[in-house]
Structures are given as C-alpha cells and as structure tokens.
Scaffold this motif. Structure first.
Motif, mmCIF file in Angstrom:
data_model
loop_
_atom_site.group_PDB
_atom_site.id
_atom_site.type_symbol
_atom_site.label_atom_id
_atom_site.label_comp_id
_atom_site.label_asym_id
_atom_site.label_seq_id
_atom_site.Cartn_x
_atom_site.Cartn_y
_atom_site.Cartn_z
ATOM 1 N N SER A 124 0.836 -1.193 0.000
ATOM 2 C CA SER A 124 0.000 0.000 0.000
ATOM 3 C C SER A 124 0.878 1.253 0.000
ATOM 4 C CB SER A 124 -0.859 -0.063 1.256
ATOM 5 O OG SER A 124 -1.440 1.159 1.516
ATOM 6 N N ASP A 127 -2.397 5.773 3.174
ATOM 7 C CA ASP A 127 -3.078 5.379 4.390
ATOM 8 C C ASP A 127 -4.201 4.384 4.075
ATOM 9 O OD1 ASP A 127 -3.545 5.522 7.045
ATOM 10 O OD2 ASP A 127 -4.988 7.176 6.871
ATOM 11 N N LEU A 128 -5.105 4.801 3.179
ATOM 12 C CA LEU A 128 -6.223 3.941 2.776
ATOM 13 C C LEU A 128 -6.073 3.591 1.297
ATOM 14 C CD1 LEU A 128 -9.280 5.756 4.430
ATOM 15 C CD2 LEU A 128 -7.867 3.911 5.347
ATOM 16 N N ASP A 130 -7.704 2.821 -2.204
ATOM 17 C CA ASP A 130 -8.964 2.812 -2.957
ATOM 18 C C ASP A 130 -8.801 1.986 -4.232
ATOM 19 O OD1 ASP A 130 -8.030 4.384 -5.080
ATOM 20 O OD2 ASP A 130 -8.629 6.244 -4.092
ATOM 21 N N ASP A 222 -7.107 -4.505 7.839
ATOM 22 C CA ASP A 222 -8.493 -4.075 8.028
ATOM 23 C C ASP A 222 -9.331 -5.347 8.202
ATOM 24 O OD1 ASP A 222 -11.083 -3.087 7.651
ATOM 25 O OD2 ASP A 222 -10.460 -1.660 6.103
ATOM 26 N N ASN A 250 -13.866 -2.373 -2.871
ATOM 27 C CA ASN A 250 -13.253 -2.869 -1.639
ATOM 28 C C ASN A 250 -14.321 -3.243 -0.621
ATOM 29 O OD1 ASN A 250 -10.694 -2.278 -2.562
ATOM 30 N ND2 ASN A 250 -10.613 -0.254 -1.591
ATOM 31 N N GLY A 254 -12.228 0.497 6.717
ATOM 32 C CA GLY A 254 -11.549 1.782 6.588
ATOM 33 C C GLY A 254 -10.668 2.132 7.774
ATOM 34 N N HIS A 255 -10.451 1.171 8.675
ATOM 35 C CA HIS A 255 -9.439 1.385 9.711
ATOM 36 C C HIS A 255 -8.759 0.057 10.022
ATOM 37 C CE1 HIS A 255 -12.576 -0.067 12.387
ATOM 38 N NE2 HIS A 255 -13.355 0.826 11.831
ATOM 39 N N ASN A 292 -10.172 1.767 1.634
ATOM 40 C CA ASN A 292 -11.102 2.891 1.566
ATOM 41 C C ASN A 292 -12.424 2.280 1.077
ATOM 42 O OD1 ASN A 292 -12.742 4.967 0.811
ATOM 43 N ND2 ASN A 292 -11.105 6.215 -0.059
ATOM 44 N N ALA A 294 -15.358 3.663 0.599
ATOM 45 C CA ALA A 294 -16.359 4.654 0.183
ATOM 46 C C ALA A 294 -17.215 4.148 -0.986
ATOM 47 C CB ALA A 294 -15.673 5.960 -0.200
#
Ligand code: NAD
Length: 335
Positions: A124, A127-128, A130, A222, A250, A254-255, A292, A294
């Motif tokens: 990666s 941080d997140l 996508d 995650d 995904n 998200g954490h 991520n 979203a």
C-alpha cells in the motif's frame, strides 16, 4: 431467481448461504469439499457436490435450477501456499473460474459476484487503499484473483453479464448465533490462530515481522466481520438484479489494527495471557493494507453492523469453543 453459490460449504460461503436462505431465496451450492463441510450448509440449500472445473456438472446445475445469479467463493486461499505452489492457484482460481464464467454466460446467468481480494494491490502506498490504487500483487494468489477480475470485465463487456468483484480485506469472526464459522483446521488467519491459543488448543502464537514501517512494527490489516461481508454481497446482488452496472469495490471498514493490537484484543476478550513468539516477515505479506470502503458504501445499500474488533474476536472465540466441544463430544462417544 435461484442463486448458485460456489464454495458455499466453506467459511464465507456458508455464511452467504445462511443469509440467502434466511431471506427466503432458493440457494444451490456447488462445492467439492476440499476445505468445506457439508454439515455447515443451511438445510434448505440444494447441495451439488462437485468441482467447478467440471463443465457438465455446472451445466446441469445452471439449467436444472434456472440459475440467474452466481456468487463465486470457490477457490484456494493461502498466500504462503501460493508462493510454494503457484500453478495450483492459477488452476483453481484462474482456469477454473474461467470455466465457471463460460458456463454461466452460456447458461444465461445475468449477475455474477466474485470473491476478489486486497492482495491484488500489493504494497500500500498511502493510508487507505482505494480501487484506483496500482494493481501489483505480491503473490500468485493475488495475481490469480486479478486475472479472474479481468476475465469478468471482458466477458461482461462482450456478453452483457453484470458483475461485482468484491475485494475483501481480512475476513474474520463468525455467525453471531454461532451456527457456522471458520472450521478448516489448516486455515491460519491471525484471529483464528490467536483464539485457538487462548483456548489452549495450540501452545503459542508467532508474530511474523516486527520491522514494518507501521506504528508498532507489526503488520496492519483491516478486519471485516464475515456477517457484514456477506451482507455487502446481498446488497450487491440486489443492486445488480435491479439493473445496476458492473463494479469493482473494496470490502473493509476503513481502519486497521496491528498484529499486537489484535493479540491484545484476544487477551482482553478471552481473559487469557497468550504465549507470543517473535518471527521473521513472511514472503508476500505487505506491511499495511487498509481499505477505503467509500465506493461500496455509496454504490449499494450497505452499512456495517459489527465494526468492532472485540466483537469480531468474541464471535471467533465462540465459534472455536463450539468446534472444540463438538470434537470432544465426538471423541467421548456422545455423537
Ligand atoms: N478468508 C479471507 O480472509 C478472504 C480474503 C479475501 C478473499 N477471500 C476469498 O473468499 C473466497 C472464500 O474464502 P474462504 O475463506 O471461505 O475459504 P474456504 O476454503 O473456507 O472456502 C472455499 C470453498 O470452496 C470450495 N472449493 C475450492 N475449490 C473448489 C473447486 N474447484 N470446486 C468446487 N469447490 C471448491 C472448498 O471446498 C471450500 O468449501 C475465496 O475465493 C477466497 O480467495 C477470502
């Protein structure tokens, strides 16, 4: 509106079958039981024991049950094994998926949901992660899944199939009512192994790598509860059935949690002190992979309900206790 669930006798698949059966859907399972268990299946599901490499088997199921949707879990899942035996992964995850996609297209299947993985991304960058992050799998496992995503993309463009490729991050936990869970003794995901150690079913637990560029040096992942994950599939199925366009998304919260944080949670929830050993990094393991989420949250009607590490661990622990007591009862002749 029958749905074919490949790998429905496995860990995630058996939760999917429960979810569909409880919604009153007609569910057909195709599984060769290499790592799955017929007893894990909801009694209302029709079980076809066979291999997705077998065209005649697939044609029979698709035609006789008028399958309109396929949810494809069947596959081989261990990153480390894929480094040692890559061709097994290109056969079972890529070539056999090709057979399934072809039979589905010929049989008039309209919707197809595929178990992809965060392993398609590799290391990666931010941080997140996508869905537009570089696709750079570090293992044959990740590569074998990515090729299936591409086959689906191209088959959908040519033949009108609608698909969702869901990239799972780390799936964990078990059915909150303790009806099914991760039952394969050779499966080694962190939370399963740690709760086994807490229950005294294994002597110690090893941390693989403490020199990653993460806050405590251990790998960060995650962890998504398996029930939330299968709920995402049923939402994706509704979306596709309603005419929604194909998508890749995904599936995570998200954490992330580090290995050390997961082991602390297992000690907290179980009340047991773990015997922790310190090992080297494993090939194919990135330091950090956090989704991520979203896209899936905005595209389909999905809201997680078990986004809590201690809850995930508690459900995994309850399932492992259940498996252990069933084993003890069998050995003592109670079953
Ligand atoms: N568990 C995770 O954290 C995770 C993460 C990302 C992606 N996935 C994907 O999710 C899917 C399900 O994973 P799982 O953890 O439930 O694994 P699992 O091993 O419990 O389930 C796989 C099921 O598929 C069956 N199967 C395997 N090959 C088959 C074949 N050729 N024909 C018929 N049946 C076959 C097995 O018997 C088993 O029941 C896999 O495709 C895996 O790659 C899992």
């Amino acid at each position: 509106m029958s749905t074919l669930v490949t790998g429905g006798a496995g860990y995630i698949g058996s939760h999917m079958v429960l979810n569909l059966a409880e919604a009153g859907e007609e569910v057909i399972v195709a599984d060769n039981l290499t790592t799955g268990f017929a007893w894990a299946l909801h009694p209302s599901a029709f079980f076809g024991q066979g291999d997705i490499a077998d065209e005649a088997f697939l044609d029979r199921l698709i035609t006789e049950h008028q399958i309109k949707s396929v949810i494809h879990f069947a596959g081989s899942i261990a990153v480390a094994e894929s480094m040692a035996d890559p061709l097994k992964y290109y056969l079972n995850n890529t070539a056999n998926s090709r057979t399934l996609i072809e039979r589905a297209v010929r049989g008039g299947v309209e919707n197809f949901i595929f178990s992809s993985t965060a392993a398609v991304y590799g290391a990666s960058q931010g941080d997140l992660v996508d869905e537009n992050a570089p696709l750079n799998p570090l293992s044959p496992y990740g590569a074998s899944k990515l090729m299936t995503e591409w086959m689906l993309r191209d088959a959908a463009a040519a033949h009108g199939l609608r698909y969702a490729a869901l990239r799972y991050f780390n799936v964990a936990g078990a059915d909150p009512k303790v009806r099914t869970g991760q039952s394969n003794a050779s499966a080694m995901p962190l939370i399963k192994v740690a709760v086994q150690a807490a229950l005294g079913l294994r002597g110690h637990i090893e941390i693989f790598g403490e020199d990653y560029p993460t806050p405590d040096g251990t790998g960060v992942r995650d962890y998504i509860h398996v029930t939330d994950l299968v709920n995402a599939h049923s939402s994706a199925l509704t979306y596709l059935r309603d005419g929604g366009a194909s998508f890749v998304a995904n599936c995570g919260y998200g954490h992330g949690f580090s290995v050390n944080e997961v082991l602390c949670s297992v000690e907290r929830v179980s009340g047991k002190k773990l015997d922790i050993r310190h090992g080297l990094r494993r090939a194919g393991d990135p330091g950090r992979l956090v989704a991520n989420p979203a896209r899936i949250k905005t595209l389909v009607d999905w809201q997680p309900i078990y986004d809590d590490l201690d809850t995930i661990v508690a459900h995994a622990l309850a399932w492992e206790e259940r498996l252990a007591s069933t084993r003890r009862n069998i050995l003592s002749g109670k079953y």
